[in-house]
Design a protein around this motif. Structure first.
Motif, PDB file in Angstrom:
ATOM      1  N   ALA A 108      -2.260  30.382  29.557  1.00 25.23           N
ATOM      2  CA  ALA A 108      -2.724  30.246  28.244  1.00 25.23           C
ATOM      3  C   ALA A 108      -1.753  30.443  27.055  1.00 25.23           C
ATOM      4  CB  ALA A 108      -3.677  31.751  28.335  1.00 25.23           C
ATOM      5  N   LYS A 109      -1.952  29.841  26.225  1.00 22.64           N
ATOM      6  CA  LYS A 109      -1.146  28.873  24.551  1.00 22.64           C
ATOM      7  C   LYS A 109      -1.697  30.261  24.370  1.00 22.64           C
ATOM      8  CE  LYS A 109       1.568  25.424  26.513  1.00 22.64           C
ATOM      9  NZ  LYS A 109       1.061  23.765  26.296  1.00 22.64           N
ATOM     10  N   LEU A 110      -1.425  30.703  23.037  1.00 20.42           N
ATOM     11  CA  LEU A 110      -1.501  31.289  21.451  1.00 20.42           C
ATOM     12  C   LEU A 110      -0.901  31.128  21.015  1.00 20.42           C
ATOM     13  CD1 LEU A 110      -1.695  34.714  23.221  1.00 20.42           C
ATOM     14  CD2 LEU A 110      -3.380  32.954  23.047  1.00 20.42           C
ATOM     15  N   GLU A 117       4.039  30.934  14.685  1.00 21.67           N
ATOM     16  CA  GLU A 117       4.059  31.023  16.545  1.00 21.67           C
ATOM     17  C   GLU A 117       3.097  30.505  16.854  1.00 21.67           C
ATOM     18  OE1 GLU A 117       7.517  31.860  16.633  1.00 21.67           O
ATOM     19  OE2 GLU A 117       7.242  33.058  18.640  1.00 21.67           O
ATOM     20  N   GLU A 118       4.508  29.821  18.306  1.00 20.04           N
ATOM     21  CA  GLU A 118       3.285  29.554  20.006  1.00 20.04           C
ATOM     22  C   GLU A 118       3.644  30.226  20.813  1.00 20.04           C
ATOM     23  OE1 GLU A 118       1.726  25.394  19.835  1.00 20.04           O
ATOM     24  OE2 GLU A 118       3.034  25.385  18.176  1.00 20.04           O
ATOM     25  N   TRP A 119       3.069  30.918  21.383  1.00 14.24           N
ATOM     26  CA  TRP A 119       3.531  31.626  22.179  1.00 14.24           C
ATOM     27  C   TRP A 119       2.691  31.661  23.575  1.00 14.24           C
ATOM     28  CZ3 TRP A 119       1.490  34.009  18.566  1.00 14.24           C
ATOM     29  CH2 TRP A 119       0.201  35.311  19.274  1.00 14.24           C
ATOM     30  N   CYS A 147       0.684  38.952  16.754  1.00 15.51           N
ATOM     31  CA  CYS A 147       1.891  37.524  17.148  1.00 15.51           C
ATOM     32  C   CYS A 147       3.278  38.620  17.364  1.00 15.51           C
ATOM     33  CB  CYS A 147       1.699  37.032  16.079  1.00 15.51           C
ATOM     34  SG  CYS A 147       3.160  35.639  15.569  1.00 15.51           S
ATOM     35  N   PRO A 148       4.033  37.424  18.402  1.00 17.71           N
ATOM     36  CA  PRO A 148       5.003  38.746  18.798  1.00 17.71           C
ATOM     37  C   PRO A 148       5.601  38.193  17.609  1.00 17.71           C
ATOM     38  CG  PRO A 148       5.046  36.390  19.807  1.00 17.71           C
ATOM     39  CD  PRO A 148       4.635  36.476  19.209  1.00 17.71           C
ATOM     40  N   PRO A 153      -2.780  39.631  14.369  1.00 20.78           N
ATOM     41  CA  PRO A 153      -3.882  39.237  15.639  1.00 20.78           C
ATOM     42  C   PRO A 153      -4.507  38.115  15.656  1.00 20.78           C
ATOM     43  CG  PRO A 153      -4.925  41.029  14.109  1.00 20.78           C
ATOM     44  CD  PRO A 153      -3.336  40.606  13.475  1.00 20.78           C
ATOM     45  N   ASP A 154      -3.990  38.031  14.200  1.00 22.07           N
ATOM     46  CA  ASP A 154      -4.877  36.304  13.711  1.00 22.07           C
ATOM     47  C   ASP A 154      -4.610  35.165  14.009  1.00 22.07           C
ATOM     48  OD1 ASP A 154      -6.644  35.042  13.237  1.00 22.07           O
ATOM     49  OD2 ASP A 154      -6.092  34.358  10.487  1.00 22.07           O
TER      50      ASP A 154
END
Lengths: 175, 224
Positions: A108-110, A117-119, A147-148, A153-154
Protein backbone atom coordinates in the motif's frame (compact mmCIF):
# COMPACT_ATOMS: atom_id res chain seq x y z
CA UNK A 1 -8.35 -23.57 -27.40
CA UNK A 2 -6.44 -21.75 -24.73
CA UNK A 3 -8.07 -18.61 -23.54
CA UNK A 4 -6.71 -15.92 -21.34
CA UNK A 5 -8.55 -13.08 -19.67
CA UNK A 6 -6.19 -10.50 -18.33
CA UNK A 7 -7.54 -7.34 -16.86
CA UNK A 8 -6.06 -3.92 -16.44
CA UNK A 9 -7.02 -3.11 -12.97
CA UNK A 10 -7.73 0.34 -11.80
CA UNK A 11 -8.61 1.37 -8.35
CA UNK A 12 -11.84 3.24 -8.34
CA UNK A 13 -12.39 5.99 -5.84
CA UNK A 14 -15.79 4.58 -5.05
CA UNK A 15 -15.24 0.86 -5.16
CA UNK A 16 -12.63 -1.65 -4.27
CA UNK A 17 -12.39 -2.83 -7.73
CA UNK A 18 -12.88 -1.57 -11.20
CA UNK A 19 -12.19 -4.03 -13.92
CA UNK A 20 -11.53 -2.79 -17.37
CA UNK A 21 -10.81 -5.98 -19.13
CA UNK A 22 -8.83 -6.59 -22.27
CA UNK A 23 -9.63 -9.94 -23.70
CA UNK A 24 -6.76 -11.71 -25.34
CA UNK A 25 -7.61 -14.51 -27.69
CA UNK A 26 -4.81 -15.42 -30.05
CA UNK A 27 -3.81 -12.12 -31.58
CA UNK A 28 -7.22 -10.59 -31.52
CA UNK A 29 -8.07 -8.17 -28.72
CA UNK A 30 -11.58 -7.26 -27.77
CA UNK A 31 -12.35 -4.57 -25.28
CA UNK A 32 -14.51 -5.85 -22.53
CA UNK A 33 -15.89 -3.63 -19.85
CA UNK A 34 -17.02 -5.41 -16.77
CA UNK A 35 -18.09 -2.31 -14.97
CA UNK A 36 -17.94 -1.75 -11.28
CA UNK A 37 -17.69 -4.61 -8.93
CA UNK A 38 -17.98 -4.24 -5.25
CA UNK A 39 -16.30 -6.67 -2.93
CA UNK A 40 -16.87 -6.52 0.80
CA UNK A 41 -13.59 -6.43 2.65
CA UNK A 42 -14.20 -9.35 4.90
CA UNK A 43 -12.40 -12.45 3.67
CA UNK A 44 -15.52 -14.60 3.16
CA UNK A 45 -17.41 -11.79 1.51
CA UNK A 46 -14.34 -11.19 -0.65
CA UNK A 47 -14.17 -14.81 -1.66
CA UNK A 48 -17.84 -14.72 -2.56
CA UNK A 49 -17.23 -11.66 -4.73
CA UNK A 50 -14.27 -13.31 -6.47
CA UNK A 51 -16.17 -16.53 -7.19
CA UNK A 52 -19.26 -14.72 -8.49
CA UNK A 53 -17.14 -12.53 -10.76
CA UNK A 54 -15.11 -15.46 -12.06
CA UNK A 55 -18.38 -17.29 -12.74
CA UNK A 56 -19.74 -14.29 -14.61
CA UNK A 57 -16.61 -13.96 -16.71
CA UNK A 58 -16.72 -17.67 -17.51
CA UNK A 59 -20.36 -17.38 -18.60
CA UNK A 60 -19.78 -14.26 -20.66
CA UNK A 61 -16.78 -15.77 -22.41
CA UNK A 62 -18.15 -19.27 -22.78
CA UNK A 63 -15.34 -20.89 -20.81
CA UNK A 64 -15.67 -24.61 -20.18
CA UNK A 65 -13.02 -24.72 -17.51
CA UNK A 66 -11.13 -22.15 -15.46
CA UNK A 67 -7.44 -22.98 -15.20
CA UNK A 68 -6.11 -20.06 -13.18
CA UNK A 69 -7.40 -17.20 -11.04
CA UNK A 70 -5.09 -14.46 -9.76
CA UNK A 71 -6.28 -12.15 -7.01
CA UNK A 72 -4.24 -9.17 -5.85
CA UNK A 73 -4.59 -8.10 -2.25
CA UNK A 74 -3.81 -4.51 -1.31
CA UNK A 75 -1.91 -4.42 1.95
CA UNK A 76 -3.83 -1.56 3.55
CA UNK A 77 -6.77 -3.68 4.66
CA UNK A 78 -4.55 -6.48 5.87
CA UNK A 79 -6.82 -9.13 4.43
CA UNK A 80 -5.77 -12.55 5.75
CA UNK A 81 -4.42 -14.32 2.70
CA UNK A 82 -4.78 -17.78 4.24
CA UNK A 83 -8.40 -17.23 5.21
CA UNK A 84 -9.19 -15.83 1.78
CA UNK A 85 -7.45 -18.82 0.15
CA UNK A 86 -9.35 -21.23 2.40
CA UNK A 87 -12.66 -19.48 1.67
CA UNK A 88 -11.98 -19.56 -2.06
CA UNK A 89 -11.15 -23.26 -1.90
CA UNK A 90 -14.39 -23.92 -0.03
CA UNK A 91 -16.40 -21.98 -2.58
CA UNK A 92 -14.94 -23.55 -5.73
CA UNK A 93 -17.65 -24.14 -8.29
CA UNK A 94 -17.41 -27.18 -10.64
CA UNK A 95 -15.98 -25.01 -13.41
CA UNK A 96 -13.19 -23.84 -11.05
CA UNK A 97 -12.53 -27.30 -9.64
CA UNK A 98 -8.96 -27.60 -10.93
CA UNK A 99 -8.11 -23.91 -11.21
CA UNK A 100 -4.80 -22.71 -9.83
CA UNK A 101 -5.43 -19.97 -7.27
CA UNK A 102 -2.77 -17.27 -7.04
CA UNK A 103 -3.05 -14.65 -4.31
CA UNK A 104 -0.53 -11.81 -4.53
CA UNK A 105 0.06 -9.13 -1.93
CA UNK A 106 0.40 -5.54 -3.20
CA UNK A 107 2.17 -2.94 -1.06
CA UNK A 108 0.00 0.00 0.00
CA UNK A 109 1.47 3.32 -1.11
CA UNK A 110 0.43 6.57 0.53
CA UNK A 111 1.01 10.07 -0.82
CA UNK A 112 0.66 13.27 1.19
CA UNK A 113 -1.58 15.87 -0.45
CA UNK A 114 0.10 18.68 1.48
CA UNK A 115 3.84 18.10 0.98
CA UNK A 116 3.88 15.37 -1.68
CA UNK A 117 5.77 12.83 0.46
CA UNK A 118 5.24 9.21 -0.64
CA UNK A 119 5.64 6.31 1.74
CA UNK A 120 4.73 2.67 2.20
CA UNK A 121 2.12 1.55 4.69
CA UNK A 122 3.66 -0.64 7.37
CA UNK A 123 1.12 -2.62 9.36
CA UNK A 124 3.73 -3.89 11.83
CA UNK A 125 3.94 -0.59 13.68
CA UNK A 126 0.21 -0.45 14.43
CA UNK A 127 -1.59 -1.52 17.59
CA UNK A 128 -4.16 -4.30 17.31
CA UNK A 129 -7.08 -1.86 17.70
CA UNK A 130 -5.79 0.42 14.95
CA UNK A 131 -5.04 -2.53 12.66
CA UNK A 132 -8.56 -3.80 13.16
CA UNK A 133 -10.15 -0.39 12.52
CA UNK A 134 -8.25 -0.06 9.22
CA UNK A 135 -9.02 -3.67 8.36
CA UNK A 136 -12.75 -3.02 8.62
CA UNK A 137 -12.85 0.56 7.32
CA UNK A 138 -9.61 1.42 5.46
CA UNK A 139 -10.43 5.15 5.57
CA UNK A 140 -9.67 4.97 9.29
CA UNK A 141 -6.07 5.26 8.08
CA UNK A 142 -6.78 9.01 8.07
CA UNK A 143 -7.62 8.84 11.75
CA UNK A 144 -4.50 6.99 12.85
CA UNK A 145 -1.77 7.62 10.26
CA UNK A 146 0.06 10.86 9.53
CA UNK A 147 2.49 11.93 6.82
CA UNK A 148 5.97 11.05 8.15
CA UNK A 149 7.34 14.31 6.78
CA UNK A 150 4.78 17.02 7.59
CA UNK A 151 2.38 15.23 9.95
CA UNK A 152 -0.76 15.77 7.86
CA UNK A 153 -3.59 13.22 7.79
CA UNK A 154 -4.53 14.55 4.35
CA UNK A 155 -2.98 11.85 2.18
CA UNK A 156 -4.22 9.57 -0.55
CA UNK A 157 -3.86 5.83 -0.80
CA UNK A 158 -2.33 5.71 -4.25
CA UNK A 159 -2.02 1.91 -4.39
CA UNK A 160 -3.04 -1.12 -2.43
CA UNK A 161 -6.36 -0.17 -0.82
CA UNK A 162 -8.67 -2.92 -2.02
CA UNK A 163 -8.66 -6.35 -3.56
CA UNK A 164 -8.42 -6.97 -7.29
CA UNK A 165 -9.27 -9.87 -9.51
CA UNK A 166 -6.23 -9.67 -11.76
CA UNK A 167 -6.41 -12.66 -14.07
CA UNK A 168 -8.82 -15.38 -15.11
CA UNK A 169 -7.46 -18.07 -17.43
CA UNK A 170 -9.60 -20.78 -18.90
CA UNK A 171 -10.31 -23.20 -21.69
CA UNK A 172 -12.84 -22.26 -24.30
CA UNK A 173 -14.88 -24.62 -26.33
CA UNK A 174 -13.53 -24.82 -29.90
CA UNK A 175 -15.77 -22.94 -32.28
CA UNK B 1 -32.97 11.46 8.68
CA UNK B 2 -31.63 14.28 6.62
CA UNK B 3 -31.44 18.04 6.38
CA UNK B 4 -29.79 20.71 4.30
CA UNK B 5 -28.17 22.23 7.38
CA UNK B 6 -26.36 20.94 10.42
CA UNK B 7 -27.48 21.75 13.94
CA UNK B 8 -31.21 21.31 13.29
CA UNK B 9 -31.50 18.25 15.54
CA UNK B 10 -31.27 15.38 13.06
CA UNK B 11 -29.22 13.15 15.34
CA UNK B 12 -31.41 13.65 18.42
CA UNK B 13 -34.54 13.08 16.34
CA UNK B 14 -33.01 10.01 14.62
CA UNK B 15 -31.98 8.42 17.92
CA UNK B 16 -35.24 9.27 19.70
CA UNK B 17 -37.38 8.12 16.78
CA UNK B 18 -35.47 4.84 16.66
CA UNK B 19 -36.14 4.33 20.39
CA UNK B 20 -39.85 5.17 19.96
CA UNK B 21 -40.17 2.64 17.14
CA UNK B 22 -38.32 0.03 19.20
CA UNK B 23 -40.64 0.58 22.16
CA UNK B 24 -43.55 -0.03 19.83
CA UNK B 25 -42.17 -3.53 19.31
CA UNK B 26 -40.47 -3.06 15.95
CA UNK B 27 -37.04 -4.44 15.12
CA UNK B 28 -35.01 -1.28 14.61
CA UNK B 29 -31.49 -0.48 13.50
CA UNK B 30 -29.77 2.88 13.91
CA UNK B 31 -26.90 3.73 11.59
CA UNK B 32 -24.90 6.91 12.21
CA UNK B 33 -23.53 7.89 8.82
CA UNK B 34 -22.15 11.24 9.89
CA UNK B 35 -18.61 9.93 9.60
CA UNK B 36 -16.78 13.14 10.40
CA UNK B 37 -19.14 14.32 13.17
CA UNK B 38 -20.97 11.34 14.67
CA UNK B 39 -23.23 12.15 17.62
CA UNK B 40 -25.82 9.43 18.21
CA UNK B 41 -23.48 7.54 20.57
CA UNK B 42 -23.49 10.59 22.88
CA UNK B 43 -27.28 10.94 22.67
CA UNK B 44 -27.80 7.25 23.49
CA UNK B 45 -25.01 7.13 26.06
CA UNK B 46 -23.36 4.22 24.23
CA UNK B 47 -20.23 3.02 26.00
CA UNK B 48 -18.21 -0.16 25.95
CA UNK B 49 -19.97 -1.68 22.95
CA UNK B 50 -18.19 -3.17 19.96
CA UNK B 51 -19.53 -4.98 16.89
CA UNK B 52 -19.07 -8.72 16.72
CA UNK B 53 -17.12 -10.16 13.80
CA UNK B 54 -18.91 -12.99 12.05
CA UNK B 55 -18.51 -13.15 8.29
CA UNK B 56 -18.91 -9.39 8.32
CA UNK B 57 -19.78 -7.37 11.38
CA UNK B 58 -22.87 -7.68 13.52
CA UNK B 59 -23.99 -4.41 15.14
CA UNK B 60 -24.21 -4.51 18.94
CA UNK B 61 -27.51 -3.80 20.66
CA UNK B 62 -27.80 -0.37 22.27
CA UNK B 63 -31.04 0.01 24.25
CA UNK B 64 -32.62 -2.61 21.97
CA UNK B 65 -31.40 -0.94 18.77
CA UNK B 66 -28.98 -2.64 16.40
CA UNK B 67 -26.46 0.15 16.44
CA UNK B 68 -23.66 1.01 14.05
CA UNK B 69 -21.41 4.05 14.07
CA UNK B 70 -17.92 4.96 12.91
CA UNK B 71 -17.04 5.64 16.55
CA UNK B 72 -16.52 1.91 16.96
CA UNK B 73 -13.43 2.40 14.77
CA UNK B 74 -12.42 6.05 15.10
CA UNK B 75 -13.21 6.13 18.86
CA UNK B 76 -12.96 9.82 19.86
CA UNK B 77 -10.26 10.84 17.38
CA UNK B 78 -10.97 13.31 14.54
CA UNK B 79 -11.71 11.63 11.21
CA UNK B 80 -10.60 14.10 8.51
CA UNK B 81 -12.13 12.50 5.41
CA UNK B 82 -12.43 13.90 1.92
CA UNK B 83 -15.52 13.20 -0.17
CA UNK B 84 -14.12 10.14 -1.93
CA UNK B 85 -13.01 8.72 1.43
CA UNK B 86 -16.49 9.31 2.84
CA UNK B 87 -17.95 7.42 -0.13
CA UNK B 88 -15.53 4.53 0.26
CA UNK B 89 -16.11 4.30 4.00
CA UNK B 90 -19.89 4.34 3.56
CA UNK B 91 -19.70 1.58 0.95
CA UNK B 92 -17.44 -0.41 3.26
CA UNK B 93 -19.81 -0.01 6.23
CA UNK B 94 -22.86 -0.87 4.15
CA UNK B 95 -21.08 -3.90 2.66
CA UNK B 96 -19.79 -5.43 5.87
CA UNK B 97 -22.62 -4.71 8.33
CA UNK B 98 -25.03 -7.61 8.78
CA UNK B 99 -28.23 -6.08 10.11
CA UNK B 100 -30.31 -9.23 10.02
CA UNK B 101 -34.09 -8.81 9.81
CA UNK B 102 -35.23 -5.29 10.66
CA UNK B 103 -38.55 -3.47 10.38
CA UNK B 104 -36.85 -0.09 10.28
CA UNK B 105 -33.30 1.08 9.73
CA UNK B 106 -33.04 4.70 10.86
CA UNK B 107 -30.03 6.39 9.23
CA UNK B 108 -28.67 9.58 10.71
CA UNK B 109 -27.21 11.36 7.68
CA UNK B 110 -24.62 14.12 7.61
CA UNK B 111 -26.15 17.47 6.59
CA UNK B 112 -26.38 18.61 3.00
CA UNK B 113 -26.65 17.10 -0.44
CA UNK B 114 -23.06 15.99 -0.84
CA UNK B 115 -21.29 12.62 -1.05
CA UNK B 116 -23.08 10.68 1.68
CA UNK B 117 -26.55 11.71 0.51
CA UNK B 118 -25.77 11.02 -3.14
CA UNK B 119 -24.19 7.65 -2.31
CA UNK B 120 -27.11 6.49 -0.23
CA UNK B 121 -29.56 7.50 -2.96
CA UNK B 122 -27.40 5.70 -5.53
CA UNK B 123 -26.78 2.52 -3.58
CA UNK B 124 -29.73 1.90 -1.28
CA UNK B 125 -33.01 0.33 -2.25
CA UNK B 126 -36.14 1.20 -0.31
CA UNK B 127 -34.74 4.44 1.04
CA UNK B 128 -37.20 7.13 2.20
CA UNK B 129 -36.23 10.54 3.55
CA UNK B 130 -37.48 12.14 6.70
CA UNK B 131 -36.34 15.74 6.53
CA UNK B 132 -35.66 17.95 9.54
CA UNK B 133 -35.80 21.74 9.48
CA UNK B 134 -36.03 24.51 12.04
CA UNK B 135 -38.30 27.57 11.69
CA UNK B 136 -35.24 29.53 10.53
CA UNK B 137 -35.32 30.74 6.94
CA UNK B 138 -31.63 29.87 6.77
CA UNK B 139 -32.35 26.23 7.56
CA UNK B 140 -35.47 25.97 5.44
CA UNK B 141 -33.78 27.39 2.35
CA UNK B 142 -31.34 24.45 2.39
CA UNK B 143 -34.17 22.02 3.13
CA UNK B 144 -36.09 23.37 0.16
CA UNK B 145 -33.11 22.49 -2.05
CA UNK B 146 -32.85 19.01 -0.53
CA UNK B 147 -36.57 18.44 -1.17
CA UNK B 148 -36.21 19.69 -4.74
CA UNK B 149 -33.33 17.29 -5.34
CA UNK B 150 -35.25 14.36 -3.87
CA UNK B 151 -38.24 15.18 -6.07
CA UNK B 152 -36.03 15.36 -9.18
CA UNK B 153 -34.45 12.02 -8.34
CA UNK B 154 -37.87 10.52 -7.48
CA UNK B 155 -36.73 9.51 -4.00
CA UNK B 156 -39.66 9.08 -1.58
CA UNK B 157 -39.99 11.69 1.18
CA UNK B 158 -41.91 10.63 4.28
CA UNK B 159 -42.28 14.23 5.33
CA UNK B 160 -40.76 17.24 7.04
CA UNK B 161 -40.40 17.73 10.80
CA UNK B 162 -40.09 21.28 12.11
CA UNK B 163 -37.79 21.18 15.12
CA UNK B 164 -36.82 23.74 17.80
CA UNK B 165 -40.01 25.75 17.41
CA UNK B 166 -39.99 28.77 19.77
CA UNK B 167 -43.31 30.38 18.83
CA UNK B 168 -46.21 28.89 16.89
CA UNK B 169 -46.35 29.78 13.22
CA UNK B 170 -47.76 28.10 10.16
CA UNK B 171 -45.10 29.52 7.86
CA UNK B 172 -42.98 26.36 7.46
CA UNK B 173 -46.07 24.15 7.16
CA UNK B 174 -47.38 26.35 4.37
CA UNK B 175 -44.08 26.32 2.51
CA UNK B 176 -43.73 22.54 2.81
CA UNK B 177 -47.23 22.06 1.48
CA UNK B 178 -46.62 24.45 -1.44
CA UNK B 179 -43.75 22.14 -2.41
CA UNK B 180 -46.20 19.22 -2.38
CA UNK B 181 -44.53 17.53 0.60
CA UNK B 182 -46.04 16.38 3.89
CA UNK B 183 -45.60 18.42 7.07
CA UNK B 184 -45.30 15.77 9.78
CA UNK B 185 -45.49 18.13 12.73
CA UNK B 186 -43.64 20.61 14.87
CA UNK B 187 -41.47 19.93 17.90
CA UNK B 188 -41.31 22.74 20.42
CA UNK B 189 -37.86 23.76 21.66
CA UNK B 190 -37.31 21.93 24.92
CA UNK B 191 -34.76 23.58 27.25
CA UNK B 192 -34.60 20.35 29.29
CA UNK B 193 -33.47 18.24 26.35
CA UNK B 194 -29.73 18.98 26.58
CA UNK B 195 -29.42 17.72 30.13
CA UNK B 196 -31.24 14.50 29.19
CA UNK B 197 -28.78 13.56 26.42
CA UNK B 198 -26.81 10.42 27.19
CA UNK B 199 -29.52 9.05 29.49
CA UNK B 200 -32.14 7.22 27.45
CA UNK B 201 -34.78 7.06 30.19
CA UNK B 202 -34.56 10.78 30.83
CA UNK B 203 -34.51 11.44 27.09
CA UNK B 204 -37.70 9.44 26.57
CA UNK B 205 -39.33 11.37 29.43
CA UNK B 206 -38.75 14.79 27.87
CA UNK B 207 -41.49 16.86 26.29
CA UNK B 208 -39.38 16.63 23.13
CA UNK B 209 -39.71 12.83 23.02
CA UNK B 210 -43.45 12.99 23.77
CA UNK B 211 -44.06 15.38 20.88
CA UNK B 212 -41.89 13.24 18.64
CA UNK B 213 -44.09 10.23 19.45
CA UNK B 214 -46.91 11.92 17.53
CA UNK B 215 -44.55 12.67 14.66
CA UNK B 216 -43.46 8.99 14.69
CA UNK B 217 -47.10 7.86 14.43
CA UNK B 218 -47.69 10.13 11.49
CA UNK B 219 -44.45 8.95 9.85
CA UNK B 220 -45.38 5.29 10.40
CA UNK B 221 -48.83 5.89 8.96
CA UNK B 222 -47.21 7.48 5.89
CA UNK B 223 -44.75 4.61 5.47
CA UNK B 224 -47.52 2.01 5.68
Amino acid sequence: MNFCFSSHLKKSCHHHLLLVGVLTKNSCENKLSLGLLSLGMHEWALAEGVVSTVTRIAEEEGLEEITEVTVKIGELQQVERDILKFALDQMRTPIMKNAKLVLELVKAKLKCRVCGEEWLFSPDALSEEVSEAIHFVPEMAHVYLKCPRCGSPDFEVSEGRGVWLALVKGLKKDE
Amino acid sequence: MSSGKGGVGKSVIAATLALILRRRGHRVGLLDLDLTSPATHLILGVEGLQPEEERGIIPPLAHGLSYMSIVFYAVDEPAPLRGADVSNAIIELMAITRWGELDYLVIDMPPGISDATLDMIRLTKGLSFLVVTTPSRVAFETVRKLLALLRDLEVPVIGVVENMVMKPSSRIRAQVEILGDTYLGSVTFDPRLEEALGDVERLMGTRFAKTLTQVASEAERRIM
